[in-house]
Design a protein around this motif. Structure first.
Motif, PDB file in Angstrom:
ATOM      1  N   ALA A  26      -8.714   3.522  -4.887  1.00 42.35           N
ATOM      2  CA  ALA A  26      -7.802   4.643  -4.664  1.00 42.35           C
ATOM      3  C   ALA A  26      -6.364   4.207  -4.920  1.00 42.35           C
ATOM      4  O   ALA A  26      -5.766   3.513  -4.094  1.00 42.35           O
ATOM      5  N   PRO A  27      -5.767   4.617  -6.043  1.00 46.31           N
ATOM      6  CA  PRO A  27      -4.381   4.244  -6.334  1.00 46.31           C
ATOM      7  C   PRO A  27      -3.361   5.131  -5.626  1.00 46.31           C
ATOM      8  O   PRO A  27      -2.159   4.884  -5.707  1.00 46.31           O
ATOM      9  N   SER A  28      -3.831   6.180  -4.934  1.00 49.67           N
ATOM     10  CA  SER A  28      -2.927   7.091  -4.226  1.00 49.67           C
ATOM     11  C   SER A  28      -3.663   7.658  -3.019  1.00 49.67           C
ATOM     12  O   SER A  28      -4.887   7.573  -2.915  1.00 49.67           O
ATOM     13  N   MET A  29      -2.910   8.253  -2.091  1.00 48.06           N
ATOM     14  CA  MET A  29      -3.529   8.844  -0.910  1.00 48.06           C
ATOM     15  C   MET A  29      -4.469   9.986  -1.298  1.00 48.06           C
ATOM     16  O   MET A  29      -5.506  10.194  -0.674  1.00 48.06           O
ATOM     17  N   ASP A  98      -9.730  -3.489   0.796  1.00 47.38           N
ATOM     18  CA  ASP A  98      -8.843  -4.510   0.235  1.00 47.38           C
ATOM     19  C   ASP A  98      -7.574  -3.796  -0.229  1.00 47.38           C
ATOM     20  O   ASP A  98      -7.626  -2.910  -1.079  1.00 47.38           O
ATOM     21  N   MET A  99      -6.434  -4.189   0.341  1.00 50.21           N
ATOM     22  CA  MET A  99      -5.182  -3.493   0.073  1.00 50.21           C
ATOM     23  C   MET A  99      -4.322  -4.263  -0.927  1.00 50.21           C
ATOM     24  O   MET A  99      -4.437  -5.492  -1.039  1.00 50.21           O
ATOM     25  N   TRP A 115       3.087   0.750  -4.711  1.00 43.37           N
ATOM     26  CA  TRP A 115       2.055   0.087  -3.904  1.00 43.37           C
ATOM     27  C   TRP A 115       2.475   0.051  -2.442  1.00 43.37           C
ATOM     28  O   TRP A 115       1.679   0.346  -1.550  1.00 43.37           O
ATOM     29  N   ASN A 116       3.729  -0.340  -2.197  1.00 43.26           N
ATOM     30  CA  ASN A 116       4.193  -0.463  -0.817  1.00 43.26           C
ATOM     31  C   ASN A 116       4.153   0.890  -0.097  1.00 43.26           C
ATOM     32  O   ASN A 116       3.792   0.965   1.088  1.00 43.26           O
ATOM     33  N   ASP A 121       1.668   4.491   3.867  1.00 41.42           N
ATOM     34  CA  ASP A 121       1.083   5.815   4.124  1.00 41.42           C
ATOM     35  C   ASP A 121      -0.345   5.671   4.653  1.00 41.42           C
ATOM     36  O   ASP A 121      -0.746   6.389   5.578  1.00 41.42           O
ATOM     37  N   TYR A 122      -1.100   4.769   4.070  1.00 36.34           N
ATOM     38  CA  TYR A 122      -2.485   4.562   4.516  1.00 36.34           C
ATOM     39  C   TYR A 122      -2.515   4.018   5.940  1.00 36.34           C
ATOM     40  O   TYR A 122      -3.284   4.499   6.784  1.00 36.34           O
ATOM     41  N   LEU A 123      -1.687   3.039   6.236  1.00 32.46           N
ATOM     42  CA  LEU A 123      -1.687   2.434   7.563  1.00 32.46           C
ATOM     43  C   LEU A 123      -1.283   3.428   8.642  1.00 32.46           C
ATOM     44  O   LEU A 123      -1.754   3.356   9.772  1.00 32.46           O
ATOM     45  N   ARG A 124      -0.419   4.364   8.281  1.00 28.01           N
ATOM     46  CA  ARG A 124       0.063   5.340   9.277  1.00 28.01           C
ATOM     47  C   ARG A 124      -0.891   6.496   9.480  1.00 28.01           C
ATOM     48  O   ARG A 124      -0.962   7.047  10.579  1.00 28.01           O
TER      49      ARG A 124
END
Length: 219
Positions: A26-29, A98-99, A115-116, A121-124
């Protein structure tokens, strides 16, 4: 405590006696798979050894792509256990993510910024995310970028655990010093797990402890 209670409390490591398989990248949310099994994510600075650790945990050297070039992993990559003779439509018990590495990477600044943003966004915002393993190179200890990520995890109340990588690359006495310093640094962090795991993907040290932590979230 009875033997029966102890057996019930012990994590089931059979997850790691079967093959694991790649699910999606997944390159994006927007490209994330629908929330399903509990997820445990591996975060860390570029070239900290995330992919090598995943390969060592699963016993599959080619599962996650590894590289000496920082920034090789460029998306959120999902893996699940694939035991034989199971219903192909059944929900996997757990997923490993894997991030992309944060911090320095050999890539254009705009790409690194993307990427950052994806990482943060994923972590939140991922409901199925149960724990983040924050990987730290044992030779260098915590860096400012690690603390930035931990600050965000604390604010979002996402549980995380520090995993020291490449423990075979430094002397045992130096590793103990890094463990102590890292423990002191996270002691008052609200979302940090108090136990720090020291590992070596090459020598196998600490891998069962990480496996047990992952298995504890399997449904």
């Amino acid at each position: 405590m009875t033997d029966e209670t102890t057996a019930e409390a012990a994590p089931d490591l059979t997850l790691f006696r079967h093959p694991w398989r790649f699910v999606t990248e997944a390159p994006s949310m927007r490209a994330l798979p629908p929330g399903g099994p509990p997820e445990v994510a591996f975060a860390g600075r570029s070239n900290v050894g995330k992919s090598s650790l995943i390969n060592a945990l699963t016993g599959q050297s080619g599962l996650a792509r590894t590289s000496n070039t920082p920034g090789r992993t460029q998306a959120l990559i999902f893996f699940v256990p694939d035991p034989p003779n199971t219903d192909p439509d059944a929900l996997p018990p757990v997923a490993i993510v894997d991030m992309p590495g944060y911090g320095y990477a050999k890539a254009p600044k705009k790409t690194v910024d993307t990427w950052n943003a994806l990482i943060h966004d994923y972590l939140r915002g991922r409901v199925s995310l149960k724990r983040v393993f924050v990987l730290v190179d044992s030779r260098h200890g915590l860096k400012a970028s690690d603390e930035t990520v931990m600050n965000e995890l604390d604010r979002a109340a996402v549980p995380y655990q520090v995993v020291l990588t490449k423990g075979d690359k430094i002397k045992a006495a130096d590793l103990e010093k890094v463990l102590a310093a890292t423990g002191a640094a996270i002691r008052k962090r609200p979302a940090a797990h108090p136990e720090i795991l020291a590992t070596s993907s090459e020598k196998g040290a600490g891998l069962d402890a990480v496996r047990a932590a992952i298995a504890g979230f399997a449904q």
